[in-house]
Design a protein around this motif. Structure first.
Motif, PDB file in Angstrom:
ATOM      1  N   ILE A 112      24.949  53.778  63.754  1.00 43.60           N
ATOM      2  CA  ILE A 112      24.925  54.228  62.348  1.00 43.60           C
ATOM      3  C   ILE A 112      25.445  53.161  61.381  1.00 43.60           C
ATOM      4  N   HIS A 113      25.685  51.949  61.871  1.00 35.75           N
ATOM      5  CA  HIS A 113      26.137  50.873  60.980  1.00 35.75           C
ATOM      6  C   HIS A 113      24.962  50.447  60.091  1.00 35.75           C
ATOM      7  N   ASP A 114      25.194  50.404  58.780  1.00 28.84           N
ATOM      8  CA  ASP A 114      24.050  50.035  57.935  1.00 28.84           C
ATOM      9  C   ASP A 114      24.362  49.031  56.839  1.00 28.84           C
ATOM     10  N   SER A 158      18.435  46.056  63.474  1.00 27.86           N
ATOM     11  CA  SER A 158      19.862  45.763  63.399  1.00 27.86           C
ATOM     12  C   SER A 158      20.615  46.600  64.423  1.00 27.86           C
TER      13      SER A 158
HETATM   14 CO1  B1M Z   1      32.069  50.242  63.682  1.00 27.68          CO
HETATM   15  N1  B1M Z   1      32.264  48.946  65.168  1.00 27.68           N
HETATM   16  N2  B1M Z   1      32.103  51.658  64.975  1.00 27.68           N
HETATM   17  N3  B1M Z   1      32.053  51.334  62.127  1.00 27.68           N
HETATM   18  N4  B1M Z   1      32.381  48.655  62.628  1.00 27.68           N
HETATM   19  C1  B1M Z   1      32.168  47.484  64.757  1.00 27.68           C
HETATM   20  C2  B1M Z   1      30.726  47.000  64.865  1.00 27.68           C
HETATM   21  C3  B1M Z   1      33.134  46.828  65.847  1.00 27.68           C
HETATM   22  C4  B1M Z   1      32.789  45.360  66.178  1.00 27.68           C
HETATM   23  C5  B1M Z   1      34.588  46.991  65.370  1.00 27.68           C
HETATM   24  C6  B1M Z   1      35.584  46.344  66.266  1.00 27.68           C
HETATM   25  O1  B1M Z   1      35.905  46.866  67.309  1.00 27.68           O
HETATM   26  N5  B1M Z   1      36.053  45.190  65.869  1.00 27.68           N
HETATM   27  C7  B1M Z   1      32.936  47.803  67.061  1.00 27.68           C
HETATM   28  C8  B1M Z   1      31.801  47.443  68.037  1.00 27.68           C
HETATM   29  C9  B1M Z   1      32.286  46.892  69.342  1.00 27.68           C
HETATM   30  C10 B1M Z   1      31.131  46.502  70.182  1.00 27.68           C
HETATM   31  O2  B1M Z   1      30.275  47.274  70.496  1.00 27.68           O
HETATM   32  N6  B1M Z   1      31.120  45.253  70.538  1.00 27.68           N
HETATM   33  C11 B1M Z   1      32.682  49.123  66.360  1.00 27.68           C
HETATM   34  C12 B1M Z   1      32.842  50.397  66.957  1.00 27.68           C
HETATM   35  C13 B1M Z   1      33.428  50.410  68.358  1.00 27.68           C
HETATM   36  C14 B1M Z   1      32.499  51.593  66.296  1.00 27.68           C
HETATM   37  C15 B1M Z   1      32.591  53.020  66.839  1.00 27.68           C
HETATM   38  C16 B1M Z   1      32.124  53.220  68.293  1.00 27.68           C
HETATM   39  C17 B1M Z   1      34.042  53.480  66.621  1.00 27.68           C
HETATM   40  C18 B1M Z   1      34.376  54.858  67.143  1.00 27.68           C
HETATM   41  O3  B1M Z   1      33.780  55.831  66.766  1.00 27.68           O
HETATM   42  N7  B1M Z   1      35.338  54.881  68.003  1.00 27.68           N
HETATM   43  C19 B1M Z   1      31.688  53.804  65.859  1.00 27.68           C
HETATM   44  C20 B1M Z   1      30.223  53.811  66.308  1.00 27.68           C
HETATM   45  C21 B1M Z   1      29.344  54.677  65.464  1.00 27.68           C
HETATM   46  C22 B1M Z   1      27.886  54.503  65.815  1.00 27.68           C
HETATM   47  O4  B1M Z   1      27.237  53.622  65.297  1.00 27.68           O
HETATM   48  N8  B1M Z   1      27.368  55.335  66.707  1.00 27.68           N
HETATM   49  C23 B1M Z   1      31.840  52.960  64.626  1.00 27.68           C
HETATM   50  C24 B1M Z   1      31.782  53.465  63.334  1.00 27.68           C
HETATM   51  C25 B1M Z   1      31.930  52.712  62.184  1.00 27.68           C
HETATM   52  C26 B1M Z   1      32.009  53.319  60.782  1.00 27.68           C
HETATM   53  C27 B1M Z   1      31.091  54.535  60.588  1.00 27.68           C
HETATM   54  C28 B1M Z   1      33.443  53.722  60.531  1.00 27.68           C
HETATM   55  C29 B1M Z   1      31.694  52.069  59.889  1.00 27.68           C
HETATM   56  C30 B1M Z   1      30.176  51.932  59.549  1.00 27.68           C
HETATM   57  C31 B1M Z   1      29.860  52.348  58.140  1.00 27.68           C
HETATM   58  C32 B1M Z   1      28.468  51.923  57.748  1.00 27.68           C
HETATM   59  O5  B1M Z   1      27.888  50.953  58.204  1.00 27.68           O
HETATM   60  N9  B1M Z   1      27.912  52.712  56.860  1.00 27.68           N
HETATM   61  C33 B1M Z   1      32.038  50.917  60.817  1.00 27.68           C
HETATM   62  C34 B1M Z   1      32.254  49.578  60.382  1.00 27.68           C
HETATM   63  C35 B1M Z   1      32.261  49.343  58.890  1.00 27.68           C
HETATM   64  C36 B1M Z   1      32.452  48.520  61.289  1.00 27.68           C
HETATM   65  C37 B1M Z   1      32.872  47.051  60.996  1.00 27.68           C
HETATM   66  C38 B1M Z   1      34.350  47.070  60.658  1.00 27.68           C
HETATM   67  C39 B1M Z   1      32.144  46.325  59.892  1.00 27.68           C
HETATM   68  C40 B1M Z   1      30.622  46.269  60.045  1.00 27.68           C
HETATM   69  C41 B1M Z   1      30.059  45.733  58.749  1.00 27.68           C
HETATM   70  O6  B1M Z   1      29.603  46.478  57.912  1.00 27.68           O
HETATM   71  N10 B1M Z   1      30.194  44.409  58.535  1.00 27.68           N
HETATM   72  C42 B1M Z   1      32.545  46.349  62.388  1.00 27.68           C
HETATM   73  C43 B1M Z   1      33.406  45.134  62.665  1.00 27.68           C
HETATM   74  C44 B1M Z   1      32.626  43.824  62.598  1.00 27.68           C
HETATM   75  O7  B1M Z   1      31.412  43.788  62.608  1.00 27.68           O
HETATM   76  N11 B1M Z   1      33.352  42.768  62.585  1.00 27.68           N
HETATM   77  C45 B1M Z   1      32.497  47.493  63.323  1.00 27.68           C
HETATM   78  C46 B1M Z   1      29.810  43.734  57.297  1.00 27.68           C
HETATM   79  C47 B1M Z   1      28.313  43.351  57.365  1.00 27.68           C
HETATM   80  C48 B1M Z   1      27.933  42.589  56.094  1.00 27.68           C
HETATM   81  O8  B1M Z   1      28.140  42.478  58.471  1.00 27.68           O
HETATM   82  O9  B1M Z   1      26.958  44.274  59.818  1.00 27.68           O
HETATM   83  O10 B1M Z   1      27.533  42.030  60.869  1.00 27.68           O
HETATM   84  P1  B1M Z   1      27.126  42.813  59.699  1.00 27.68           P
HETATM   85  O11 B1M Z   1      25.735  42.250  59.151  1.00 27.68           O
HETATM   86  C49 B1M Z   1      25.471  40.868  58.958  1.00 27.68           C
HETATM   87  C50 B1M Z   1      24.885  40.167  60.192  1.00 27.68           C
HETATM   88  O12 B1M Z   1      25.285  40.748  61.408  1.00 27.68           O
HETATM   89  C51 B1M Z   1      23.403  40.158  59.967  1.00 27.68           C
HETATM   90  O13 B1M Z   1      23.325  40.019  58.559  1.00 27.68           O
HETATM   91  C52 B1M Z   1      24.325  40.833  57.949  1.00 27.68           C
HETATM   92  C53 B1M Z   1      24.651  40.271  56.591  1.00 27.68           C
HETATM   93  O14 B1M Z   1      25.018  38.925  56.601  1.00 27.68           O
HETATM   94  N12 B1M Z   1      22.585  41.322  60.340  1.00 27.68           N
HETATM   95  C54 B1M Z   1      21.226  41.206  60.433  1.00 27.68           C
HETATM   96  C55 B1M Z   1      22.914  42.615  60.557  1.00 27.68           C
HETATM   97  N13 B1M Z   1      21.815  43.332  60.811  1.00 27.68           N
HETATM   98  C56 B1M Z   1      20.761  42.500  60.725  1.00 27.68           C
HETATM   99  C57 B1M Z   1      19.379  42.736  60.882  1.00 27.68           C
HETATM  100  C58 B1M Z   1      18.518  41.674  60.749  1.00 27.68           C
HETATM  101  C59 B1M Z   1      19.009  40.383  60.457  1.00 27.68           C
HETATM  102  C60 B1M Z   1      20.361  40.127  60.302  1.00 27.68           C
HETATM  103  O15 B1M Z   1      17.215  41.942  60.910  1.00 27.68           O
HETATM  104  C61 B1M Z   1      16.320  40.964  60.727  1.00 27.68           C
END
Ligand code: B1M
Length: 229
Positions: A112-114, A158
């Protein structure tokens, strides 16, 4: 006595630090004011996004991983991030460029990450792509339905979880089974992915961030144009 903070008088570095702190604390209203202030000072929307919002979310990610922050707090940060992104979206998507192609983009099933995916969608729109954003938790059927309806040049997937990234392969296999894999460029992204994974699942490319996604998409569109000549 609480001291009134005057963001108009703050040096830009302090303002960006405040933005990171407020994102950490999930203060959406403050984030909106600070984004507005950065823009009013002439900072480019992409810089406000990367140096303020994305940098703040990186800190949230570290403390989430280390068990200092929990889901409810991270949800508040995500809400604040989205409030800031909503202001930047029209600015990043503003383009006089002719349409270069169509992209369907979504987060895969179970995930559900978006925030990152929405950021990619915004930047692609800004680069002149028509973007069909199908949201989160998308099954292979959701992707196939959107592809049949919109006939995209590019499909973007993603995944932010190590448990959901393998689902990308399921979608790629479905494209192959439908005989349309060669017609579509598949780009993948998300924090746990890397180039080796993209190669392994036979995606066309891994995109580290939104800027790389735009560059890569443009590169593939240029190749396609050459091929039809
Ligand atoms: Co979640 N979460 N989360 N989370 N969360 C992570 C991903 C995590 C790394 C945190 C951690 O432990 N440090 C970890 C994953 C561990 C793993 O699997 N390796 C984690 C976890 C464990 C979980 C839950 C399982 C927690 C739980 O419930 N116990 C749960 C899972 C829910 C589910 O999806 N089923 C969960 C829930 C959540 C929230 C709902 C609380 C919230 C999401 C809210 C939302 O998205 N609406 C959340 C958040 C915010 C995060 C972190 C803190 C931040 C993600 C984010 O938005 N980053 C994240 C920690 C981290 O990533 N360091 C974490 C900012 C964003 C701009 O970056 O998404 O990387 P990112 O996107 C970048 C690139 O990756 C790329 O470009 C983007 C922009 O530059 N990119 C693409 C992304 N998608 C792309 C697609 C493309 C191209 C590039 O297509 C061509």
């Amino acid at each position: 006595m609480t001291e009134e903070i005057n963001i108009q008088e703050m040096p830009i570095e302090e303002l960006l630090e405040l933005m990171m702190d407020d994102l950490y604390d999930g203060y959406a209203d403050e984030i909106v004011e600070e984004v507005e202030e950065c823009l009013a000072r002439g900072m480019a929307p992409y810089e406000v996004l990367t140096q303020g919002l994305v940098a703040g979310m990186d800190i949230v990610g570290i403390d989430f991983r280390d068990g200092i922050l929990f889901v409810p707090e991270v949800l508040m940060s995500a809400k604040a991030m989205k409030a800031g992104m909503a202001l930047l979206r029209p600015l990043l998507a503003e383009t006089g460029a002719p349409k270069i192609g169509t992209m369907v983009i979504g987060t895969v099933k179970g995930d559900i990450h978006d925030i990152g995916k929405n950021l990619v969608a915004m930047m692609m729109e800004g680069a002149g792509f028509e973007v069909v954003n199908i949201g989160i938790n998308n099954s292979v059927e959701d992707f196939m339905t959107a592809i049949a309806e919109h006939q995209p040049d590019i499909v973007g997937m993603s995944a932010l979880l190590t448990t959901t990234m393998p689902y990308m392969r399921v979608v790629i296999e479905a494209l192959k089974a439908a005989g349309i894999r060669q017609d579509i460029v598949v780009l993948v992204g998300g924090a746990p992915l890397n180039e080796a994974f993209a190669e392994d699942i036979e995606a066309d490319a891994y995109c580290r961030d939104a800027a790389v996604a735009v560059e890569t998409a443009k590169k593939f569109m240029a190749i396609r144009k050459e091929q039809v000549r």
